[in-house]
Design a protein around this motif. Structure first.
Motif, PDB file in Angstrom:
ATOM      1  N   ILE A  59       0.869  -1.169   0.000  1.00 40.12           N
ATOM      2  CA  ILE A  59       0.000   0.000   0.000  1.00 40.12           C
ATOM      3  C   ILE A  59       0.909   1.223   0.000  1.00 40.12           C
ATOM      4  O   ILE A  59       1.668   1.441   0.950  1.00 40.12           O
ATOM      5  N   ALA A  60       0.841   1.996  -1.080  1.00 39.80           N
ATOM      6  CA  ALA A  60       1.756   3.125  -1.256  1.00 39.80           C
ATOM      7  C   ALA A  60       0.999   4.439  -1.141  1.00 39.80           C
ATOM      8  O   ALA A  60      -0.059   4.618  -1.759  1.00 39.80           O
ATOM      9  N   GLY A  61       1.539   5.358  -0.360  1.00 41.86           N
ATOM     10  CA  GLY A  61       0.949   6.677  -0.253  1.00 41.86           C
ATOM     11  C   GLY A  61       1.151   7.478  -1.532  1.00 41.86           C
ATOM     12  O   GLY A  61       2.186   7.371  -2.189  1.00 41.86           O
ATOM     13  N   ALA A 102      11.071  17.854 -10.873  1.00 44.74           N
ATOM     14  CA  ALA A 102      12.013  16.734 -10.983  1.00 44.74           C
ATOM     15  C   ALA A 102      11.315  15.414 -10.690  1.00 44.74           C
ATOM     16  O   ALA A 102      11.553  14.399 -11.358  1.00 44.74           O
ATOM     17  N   SER A 103      10.434  15.420  -9.698  1.00 50.44           N
ATOM     18  CA  SER A 103       9.710  14.202  -9.330  1.00 50.44           C
ATOM     19  C   SER A 103       8.755  13.773 -10.438  1.00 50.44           C
ATOM     20  O   SER A 103       8.650  12.585 -10.764  1.00 50.44           O
ATOM     21  N   GLY A 108       8.035   8.062  -4.697  1.00 44.94           N
ATOM     22  CA  GLY A 108       8.901   8.756  -3.756  1.00 44.94           C
ATOM     23  C   GLY A 108       8.268   9.038  -2.405  1.00 44.94           C
ATOM     24  O   GLY A 108       8.967   9.495  -1.493  1.00 44.94           O
ATOM     25  N   CYS A 109       6.982   8.787  -2.247  1.00 47.19           N
ATOM     26  CA  CYS A 109       6.336   9.026  -0.960  1.00 47.19           C
ATOM     27  C   CYS A 109       6.887   8.061   0.082  1.00 47.19           C
ATOM     28  O   CYS A 109       6.920   6.847  -0.129  1.00 47.19           O
ATOM     29  N   GLY A 110       7.314   8.598   1.222  1.00 40.66           N
ATOM     30  CA  GLY A 110       7.904   7.757   2.262  1.00 40.66           C
ATOM     31  C   GLY A 110       6.901   6.907   3.012  1.00 40.66           C
ATOM     32  O   GLY A 110       7.280   5.953   3.698  1.00 40.66           O
ATOM     33  N   LEU A 111       5.614   7.211   2.893  1.00 39.22           N
ATOM     34  CA  LEU A 111       4.579   6.486   3.620  1.00 39.22           C
ATOM     35  C   LEU A 111       4.136   5.268   2.823  1.00 39.22           C
ATOM     36  O   LEU A 111       3.462   5.374   1.796  1.00 39.22           O
ATOM     37  N   LYS A 112       4.533   4.094   3.290  1.00 39.60           N
ATOM     38  CA  LYS A 112       4.179   2.838   2.637  1.00 39.60           C
ATOM     39  C   LYS A 112       3.883   1.792   3.713  1.00 39.60           C
ATOM     40  O   LYS A 112       4.370   1.898   4.843  1.00 39.60           O
ATOM     41  N   LEU A 113       3.104   0.774   3.343  1.00 42.04           N
ATOM     42  CA  LEU A 113       2.746  -0.265   4.301  1.00 42.04           C
ATOM     43  C   LEU A 113       2.797  -1.627   3.616  1.00 42.04           C
ATOM     44  O   LEU A 113       2.286  -1.783   2.506  1.00 42.04           O
ATOM     45  N   HIS A 147      14.362   1.854  -1.778  1.00 37.96           N
ATOM     46  CA  HIS A 147      13.073   2.264  -1.243  1.00 37.96           C
ATOM     47  C   HIS A 147      12.234   3.016  -2.272  1.00 37.96           C
ATOM     48  O   HIS A 147      11.008   3.046  -2.185  1.00 37.96           O
ATOM     49  N   ARG A 148      12.879   3.621  -3.269  1.00 39.71           N
ATOM     50  CA  ARG A 148      12.151   4.332  -4.325  1.00 39.71           C
ATOM     51  C   ARG A 148      11.599   3.391  -5.390  1.00 39.71           C
ATOM     52  O   ARG A 148      10.816   3.817  -6.254  1.00 39.71           O
ATOM     53  N   TYR A 149      11.991   2.143  -5.342  1.00 38.66           N
ATOM     54  CA  TYR A 149      11.551   1.178  -6.356  1.00 38.66           C
ATOM     55  C   TYR A 149      10.764   0.021  -5.744  1.00 38.66           C
ATOM     56  O   TYR A 149      10.621  -1.029  -6.365  1.00 38.66           O
TER      57      TYR A 149
END
Length: 244
Positions: free
Chosen positions: A124-126, A140-141, A160-165, A181-183
């Motif tokens: 689950i990606a923010g 850039a993003s 690139g969102c740091g919130l993931k589960l 972590h970006r992939y």
């Protein structure tokens, strides 16, 4: 606090930080408030900070049951996440940037969404629909997201969102490398998993400053993208059949 519950935590919140001393206490308080009804733990990984991050974490451990790990020298955000996941006791993992821009209040919704899936390999990606970053960083993003999506086919608008589960054991089966972590969406799909993106809140940074330059991330990202593209094509996922 719920973290003192004798039962094993259901959820471990991993927070990688480098030189984020002023953000430590406010973010811990927000995480505790957001997960007041969920057995959880908070795992901070100090990635070789040179400010007072270590001292502030030590002070908080006197009143809050934090799990803390420290890298003697900075090894990067991905390495810090791997260290945190390995130290975690929860079956489920939530990752959160330590700068305060991710909102811990979004974690319960992502956790509920993940638990509702009958899939151990779900991510689950923010998705930061309204990003509160500089114009240069947003451009850039957007550029990187378009190129990445075309090459990797990860169908994720905001990797690139740091919130993931995700589940701890699922993460530990993935290949680990710098900037991985970006992939995570592409790596979960490569492993036979699924990715769901959920809109989340994004806040402006109010304390400290970013430790990563936009151009640095852009150039590094180009090399990483080529590596993940190669990695995807060097693995065939077998369909395993049971032999009677």
């Amino acid at each position: 606090m719920t973290s003192t519950c004798p039962l094993p935590p259901e959820l471990s919140v991993i927070v990688p930080v480098r030189n984020e001393g002023p953000n430590i206490a406010p973010l811990v308080a927000e995480i505790e408030a957001a997960l007041a009804t969920t057995p959880h733990e908070i795992v901070y990984v100090d990635d070789g900070s040179t400010d007072d991050t270590a001292d502030r974490l030590a002070d908080l451990r006197a009143t809050a049951p934090l799990v803390v790990r420290r890298h003697r020298i900075s090894c990067g955000q991905s390495a810090a996440i791997v260290t945190g996941v390995r130290a975690a006791r929860g079956a489920w993992i939530a990752t959160l940037d330590g700068d305060g821009q991710n909102d811990p209040a979004d974690i319960p919704a992502l956790f509920a969404r993940a638990q509702a899936q009958n899939d151990a390999m779900v991510l689950i990606a923010g998705h930061r629909v309204n990003r509160r970053d500089t114009h240069t960083k947003r451009l850039a993003s957007q550029f990187a997201n378009r190129i990445r999506a075309r090459l990797l086919g990860d169908a994720t608008p905001d990797t690139g969102c740091g919130l993931k589960l995700f589940q701890r054991e699922a993460f530990l089966t993935l290949p680990h490398f710098d900037h991985m972590h970006r992939y995570l969406p592409a790596l979960f799909i490569r492993a036979g998993g699924r990715v769901e993106s959920v809109p989340v809140n994004h806040r402006p940074r109010t304390r400290g400053q970013s430790n990563y330059g936009t151009l640095d991330r852009l150039w590094v990202g180009i090399f990483d993208l080529g590596g993940v593209f190669w990695l995807q094509r060097r693995w065939k996922r077998p369909v395993v059949e049971t032999v009677p």
